[in-house]
Motif scaffolding. Structure first.
Motif, PDB file in Angstrom:
ATOM      1  N   VAL A  34       0.713  -0.841   0.019  1.00  0.00           N
ATOM      2  CA  VAL A  34      -0.236  -0.241   0.063  1.00  0.00           C
ATOM      3  C   VAL A  34       1.057   1.300   0.043  1.00  0.00           C
ATOM      4  O   VAL A  34       1.651   1.351   0.961  1.00  0.00           O
ATOM      5  CB  VAL A  34      -1.073   0.151   1.165  1.00  0.00           C
ATOM      6  CG1 VAL A  34      -1.811   1.383   1.336  1.00  0.00           C
ATOM      7  CG2 VAL A  34      -1.855  -1.037   1.234  1.00  0.00           C
ATOM      8  N   GLY A  35       0.624   1.979  -0.987  1.00  0.00           N
ATOM      9  CA  GLY A  35       1.456   3.277  -0.955  1.00  0.00           C
ATOM     10  C   GLY A  35       2.581   3.260  -1.831  1.00  0.00           C
ATOM     11  O   GLY A  35       2.638   2.154  -2.753  1.00  0.00           O
ATOM     12  N   CYS A  36       3.576   3.916  -2.027  1.00  0.00           N
ATOM     13  CA  CYS A  36       4.639   3.878  -2.938  1.00  0.00           C
ATOM     14  C   CYS A  36       5.933   4.587  -2.171  1.00  0.00           C
ATOM     15  O   CYS A  36       5.905   5.332  -1.344  1.00  0.00           O
ATOM     16  CB  CYS A  36       4.367   4.544  -4.095  1.00  0.00           C
ATOM     17  SG  CYS A  36       4.113   6.248  -3.920  1.00  0.00           S
ATOM     18  N   SER A  39       6.997   5.734   1.626  1.00  0.00           N
ATOM     19  CA  SER A  39       5.713   5.344   2.521  1.00  0.00           C
ATOM     20  C   SER A  39       4.996   4.277   2.311  1.00  0.00           C
ATOM     21  O   SER A  39       3.679   3.900   2.738  1.00  0.00           O
ATOM     22  CB  SER A  39       4.763   6.451   2.015  1.00  0.00           C
ATOM     23  OG  SER A  39       4.249   6.671   0.667  1.00  0.00           O
ATOM     24  N   CYS A  40       5.704   3.201   1.286  1.00  0.00           N
ATOM     25  CA  CYS A  40       5.062   1.893   1.131  1.00  0.00           C
ATOM     26  C   CYS A  40       5.009   0.918   2.397  1.00  0.00           C
ATOM     27  O   CYS A  40       5.771   1.012   3.230  1.00  0.00           O
ATOM     28  CB  CYS A  40       6.201   1.331   0.254  1.00  0.00           C
ATOM     29  SG  CYS A  40       5.249  -0.497  -0.404  1.00  0.00           S
ATOM     30  N   GLN A  41       3.690   0.549   2.771  1.00  0.00           N
ATOM     31  CA  GLN A  41       3.647  -0.553   3.764  1.00  0.00           C
ATOM     32  C   GLN A  41       3.260  -1.788   3.132  1.00  0.00           C
ATOM     33  O   GLN A  41       2.398  -1.756   2.121  1.00  0.00           O
ATOM     34  CB  GLN A  41       2.467  -0.027   4.624  1.00  0.00           C
ATOM     35  CG  GLN A  41       2.982   1.160   5.304  1.00  0.00           C
ATOM     36  CD  GLN A  41       1.911   1.802   6.213  1.00  0.00           C
ATOM     37  OE1 GLN A  41       0.674   1.254   6.236  1.00  0.00           O
ATOM     38  NE2 GLN A  41       2.086   2.723   6.998  1.00  0.00           N
TER      39      GLN A  41
END
Length: 99
Positions: A34-36, A39-41
């Protein structure tokens, strides 16, 4: 084999969703991003997929098939609980062994 704990209401919704798909469809436990960039999780969630006997393990919860890749189970464990999040999304949580 792994286990999935899920309440009756959510199980009925998943069952209905699978019946609308092609025969042999299963609820897959998987990780996704999720995110990129920074900030990707990584989250755990559900998708619909076919069972691959070479790559997957299968759990049957009152007639509803759940699958997960063997590598996923090695990473997160073999026991999971499904619940409903604040915005009505399915939350998949690994359950820690109490041994």
């Amino acid at each position: 084999m792994f286990t999935v704990s899920v309440n009756d209401e959510m199980l009925a919704k998943i069952d209905k969703m699978l019946k609308e798909e092609d025969a042999g469809s299963c609820a897959r436990l998987r990780e996704y991003k999720v995110g990129c960039a920074c900030s990707c999780q990584i989250r755990i969630g559900l998708s619909i997929d076919k069972f691959d006997e070479n790559e997957d393990e299968k759990a049957d919860v009152r007639g509803v098939p759940f699958i997960a890749e063997k590598e996923f189970l090695m990473k997160y464990g073999k026991s999971f609980e499904l619940s409903m999040g604040e915005s009505k999304q399915v939350v998949v949580s690994p359950v820690k062994s109490q041994a």
